[in-house]
Design a protein around this motif. Structure first.
Motif, PDB file in Angstrom:
ATOM      1  N   ASP A 172      39.883  42.414  31.893  1.00  0.00           N
ATOM      2  CA  ASP A 172      40.454  41.270  32.617  1.00  0.00           C
ATOM      3  C   ASP A 172      40.221  41.235  34.109  1.00  0.00           C
ATOM      4  N   ASP A 173      39.832  42.309  34.746  1.00  0.00           N
ATOM      5  CA  ASP A 173      39.554  41.828  36.222  1.00  0.00           C
ATOM      6  C   ASP A 173      38.076  41.117  36.573  1.00  0.00           C
ATOM      7  N   TYR A 174      37.348  40.788  35.510  1.00  0.00           N
ATOM      8  CA  TYR A 174      36.255  40.246  35.628  1.00  0.00           C
ATOM      9  C   TYR A 174      36.777  38.757  35.400  1.00  0.00           C
ATOM     10  N   LYS A 175      37.468  38.249  34.871  1.00  0.00           N
ATOM     11  CA  LYS A 175      37.605  36.689  34.804  1.00  0.00           C
ATOM     12  C   LYS A 175      37.858  36.171  35.951  1.00  0.00           C
ATOM     13  N   GLY A 176      37.000  35.102  36.266  1.00  0.00           N
ATOM     14  CA  GLY A 176      37.039  34.448  37.520  1.00  0.00           C
ATOM     15  C   GLY A 176      36.539  35.138  38.648  1.00  0.00           C
ATOM     16  N   LEU A 177      36.018  36.178  38.531  1.00  0.00           N
ATOM     17  CA  LEU A 177      35.363  37.165  39.578  1.00  0.00           C
ATOM     18  C   LEU A 177      34.129  36.385  40.257  1.00  0.00           C
ATOM     19  N   LYS A 178      34.148  36.400  41.418  1.00  0.00           N
ATOM     20  CA  LYS A 178      32.885  35.767  41.923  1.00  0.00           C
ATOM     21  C   LYS A 178      31.922  36.799  42.580  1.00  0.00           C
ATOM     22  N   MET A 179      30.873  36.899  42.013  1.00  0.00           N
ATOM     23  CA  MET A 179      29.992  38.120  42.069  1.00  0.00           C
ATOM     24  C   MET A 179      28.562  37.700  42.344  1.00  0.00           C
ATOM     25  N   ARG A 180      27.839  38.348  43.364  1.00  0.00           N
ATOM     26  CA  ARG A 180      26.473  38.180  43.705  1.00  0.00           C
ATOM     27  C   ARG A 180      25.616  39.440  42.738  1.00  0.00           C
ATOM     28  N   ILE A 181      25.079  38.635  41.833  1.00  0.00           N
ATOM     29  CA  ILE A 181      24.204  39.744  40.875  1.00  0.00           C
ATOM     30  C   ILE A 181      23.238  39.055  40.169  1.00  0.00           C
ATOM     31  N   PRO A 182      21.961  39.245  40.383  1.00  0.00           N
ATOM     32  CA  PRO A 182      20.703  38.577  39.829  1.00  0.00           C
ATOM     33  C   PRO A 182      20.455  39.359  38.614  1.00  0.00           C
ATOM     34  N   GLN A 191      29.242  36.201  30.519  1.00  0.00           N
ATOM     35  CA  GLN A 191      29.843  36.351  29.388  1.00  0.00           C
ATOM     36  C   GLN A 191      31.257  36.845  29.382  1.00  0.00           C
ATOM     37  N   LEU A 192      31.497  37.468  30.385  1.00  0.00           N
ATOM     38  CA  LEU A 192      32.704  38.011  30.720  1.00  0.00           C
ATOM     39  C   LEU A 192      33.815  37.435  31.628  1.00  0.00           C
ATOM     40  N   GLY A 193      33.357  36.281  31.885  1.00  0.00           N
ATOM     41  CA  GLY A 193      34.170  35.163  32.644  1.00  0.00           C
ATOM     42  C   GLY A 193      33.776  35.343  34.245  1.00  0.00           C
ATOM     43  N   VAL A 194      32.539  36.047  34.541  1.00  0.00           N
ATOM     44  CA  VAL A 194      32.352  36.245  36.053  1.00  0.00           C
ATOM     45  C   VAL A 194      31.752  34.831  36.694  1.00  0.00           C
ATOM     46  N   PHE A 205      26.248  40.167  53.023  1.00  0.00           N
ATOM     47  CA  PHE A 205      27.504  40.607  53.749  1.00  0.00           C
ATOM     48  C   PHE A 205      28.303  39.604  54.235  1.00  0.00           C
ATOM     49  N   PRO A 206      27.762  38.612  54.732  1.00  0.00           N
ATOM     50  CA  PRO A 206      28.994  37.380  55.358  1.00  0.00           C
ATOM     51  C   PRO A 206      29.566  36.664  54.255  1.00  0.00           C
ATOM     52  N   ALA A 207      28.846  36.686  52.935  1.00  0.00           N
ATOM     53  CA  ALA A 207      29.653  36.110  51.750  1.00  0.00           C
ATOM     54  C   ALA A 207      30.785  37.091  51.396  1.00  0.00           C
ATOM     55  N   LEU A 208      30.613  38.161  51.167  1.00  0.00           N
ATOM     56  CA  LEU A 208      31.403  39.457  50.935  1.00  0.00           C
ATOM     57  C   LEU A 208      32.632  39.468  52.062  1.00  0.00           C
ATOM     58  N   GLU A 209      32.202  39.568  53.098  1.00  0.00           N
ATOM     59  CA  GLU A 209      33.222  39.669  54.305  1.00  0.00           C
ATOM     60  C   GLU A 209      34.242  38.610  54.411  1.00  0.00           C
ATOM     61  N   ARG A 210      33.797  37.191  53.979  1.00  0.00           N
ATOM     62  CA  ARG A 210      34.473  36.143  54.194  1.00  0.00           C
ATOM     63  C   ARG A 210      35.368  35.837  53.003  1.00  0.00           C
ATOM     64  N   GLY A 211      35.020  36.708  51.668  1.00  0.00           N
ATOM     65  CA  GLY A 211      35.814  36.233  50.585  1.00  0.00           C
ATOM     66  C   GLY A 211      35.067  35.190  49.668  1.00  0.00           C
ATOM     67  N   VAL A 212      33.877  34.738  50.024  1.00  0.00           N
ATOM     68  CA  VAL A 212      33.228  33.711  49.461  1.00  0.00           C
ATOM     69  C   VAL A 212      32.916  34.200  48.159  1.00  0.00           C
ATOM     70  N   ILE A 213      32.633  35.600  48.100  1.00  0.00           N
ATOM     71  CA  ILE A 213      32.385  36.207  46.895  1.00  0.00           C
ATOM     72  C   ILE A 213      33.329  37.342  46.907  1.00  0.00           C
ATOM     73  N   ASP A 214      33.668  38.106  45.650  1.00  0.00           N
ATOM     74  CA  ASP A 214      34.561  39.006  45.212  1.00  0.00           C
ATOM     75  C   ASP A 214      33.665  40.632  45.331  1.00  0.00           C
ATOM     76  N   ALA A 215      32.626  40.145  44.942  1.00  0.00           N
ATOM     77  CA  ALA A 215      31.939  41.441  44.525  1.00  0.00           C
ATOM     78  C   ALA A 215      30.516  41.236  44.627  1.00  0.00           C
ATOM     79  N   ALA A 216      29.712  42.228  45.051  1.00  0.00           N
ATOM     80  CA  ALA A 216      28.217  42.181  45.230  1.00  0.00           C
ATOM     81  C   ALA A 216      27.462  43.198  44.961  1.00  0.00           C
ATOM     82  N   GLU A 217      26.237  43.145  44.211  1.00  0.00           N
ATOM     83  CA  GLU A 217      25.208  44.493  43.974  1.00  0.00           C
ATOM     84  C   GLU A 217      24.119  44.191  44.893  1.00  0.00           C
TER      85      GLU A 217
END
Length: 366
Positions: A172-182, A191-194, A205-217
């Protein structure tokens, strides 16, 4: 008459040799001035500078060719934007580009297989498939319509799952999560709602720091620490399901490639193969210290994903790949080759690497 015939033949042969010799010498003395662009920003370790990097490759080629092939390197933004290298090389605007093939999924879904496949082959297996299992031939066939010649020029080995601002406790933690992932992993996460984002390394970094994304790889401990991702998130997942290896791609414009003499083509391939090994060993040599530092000195919490999450990711991966292979003949051809090779390689890995990792590694105390 015999003497005159012999003299004429000798003169004719000498003349032919005289005319032939300059052409050989010309081919061996001609110099080439090329440009290489890159998807990664100036100064990026592994991706731009350091052992086995694209700039190291350019220096190798210059040295090995005695200066006959000189390649000027341009990091992302110095000549063209980060993700425009494929088109630039295809059109002949520049001769070479360094990136990862999964950036070109919009050109062909199958391109992603030549970077990494979730739950797929590790560094050893990926190179075995490319060099000895028909992978290179399929890669060349896929890129031929774009007037490109591809080859591997680096590999990070297994990568980290990524950085999260909040812990992952379940699906459930993936639903609506904004993530940088190629790559293919992004399609699995979707498919999990990310909400999947494709950002160049310098924008993570700036996107993750400002909360534009919630996670990043990104890559792994050394590279991630350099970007400062530990300052923007503290939960660092180690599973690496999405990228068990990651191939750096070198593409060359087909017409430019055909203009090179055979020996220079051989030098390019040899330098690329050397960088493939050097870059990977550099990653293996630097990541341990970096991860230790992140945990001990930066308050990073490094842990694997919950088992139920990994199991679901695996199921979804199989479905995403199967669906794509069923819709496109080119994807199916690459997919079938990759999976057939993986099935055979897994048998060997199961009694070699797997046994070493589970029973032998770490048992010796000095």
């Amino acid at each position: 008459m015999k003497r005159r015939t012999f003299v004429k033949a000798g003169l004719a042969g000498g003349a032919a040799a005289a005319f032939a010799a300059p052409s050989v010498a010309t081919a061996q003395s001609k110099t080439f001035q090329w440009k290489m662009t890159n998807a990664y920003g100036p100064g990026s370790p592994f991706y731009v500078t350091g052992p086995g990097s694209p700039m190291d490759f350019c220096a190798m080629v210059k040295s090995m060719s005695g200066g006959r092939l000189q390649i000027q390197h341009f990091a992302a933004g110095e000549l063209i934007p980060a993700l425009e290298g494929f088109d630039a090389v295809s059109k002949g605007t520049v001769e070479m580009n360094a990136a990862n093939a999964y950036f070109w999924a919009g050109k062909s879904f199958a391109a992603q297989y030549f970077t990494t496949v979730p739950f797929g082959l590790n560094f050893q297996g990926m190179n075995a498939w490319l060099y000895h299992g028909g992978g290179m031939q399929l890669w060349e066939e896929l890129y031929k319509p774009f007037d490109l010649v591809p080859m591997p020029m680096g590999n990070t080995g297994v990568q980290m799952t990524g950085w999260y601002r909040k812990p992952i406790t379940g699906l459930d933690d993936y639903k609506g999560l904004k993530m940088r992932i190629p790559g293919l992993a992004g399609k699995v996460y979707a498919q999990l709602g990310v909400d999947v984002k494709l950002l160049p390394g310098g924008e993570i970094f700036p996107a993750l720091e400002r909360g534009v994304i919630d996670a990043a790889e990104f890559v792994g401990p050394y590279q991630d620490r350099r970007l400062g991702l530990q300052k923007a998130a503290k939960y660092y997942y180690t599973t690496g399901w999405h990228e068990p290896s990651n191939v750096t791609e070198l593409i060359v414009n087909a017409k430019a490639w055909a203009s090179l003499p055979d020996d220079l083509q051989a030098i390019v391939r040899a330098a690329a193969a050397a960088c493939n090994v050097l870059s990977h060993t550099w990653c293996e040599a630097t990541n341990a210290e970096a991860l230790d530092d992140l945990v001990k000195n930066h308050g990073v919490i490094a842990q694997p994903l919950p088992p139920q999450v990994v199991a679901k990711l695996k199921d979804v991966t199989e479905q995403v790949l199967s669906d794509a292979a069923g819709k496109d003949a080119a994807v199916k051809k690459v997919h079938d080759s990759f999976m057939k090779f993986k099935a055979n390689h897994d048998k060997w890995a199961g009694i070699s690497e797997a046994v070493y990792q589970s029973q032998i590694r770490g048992t010796m105390s000095l």
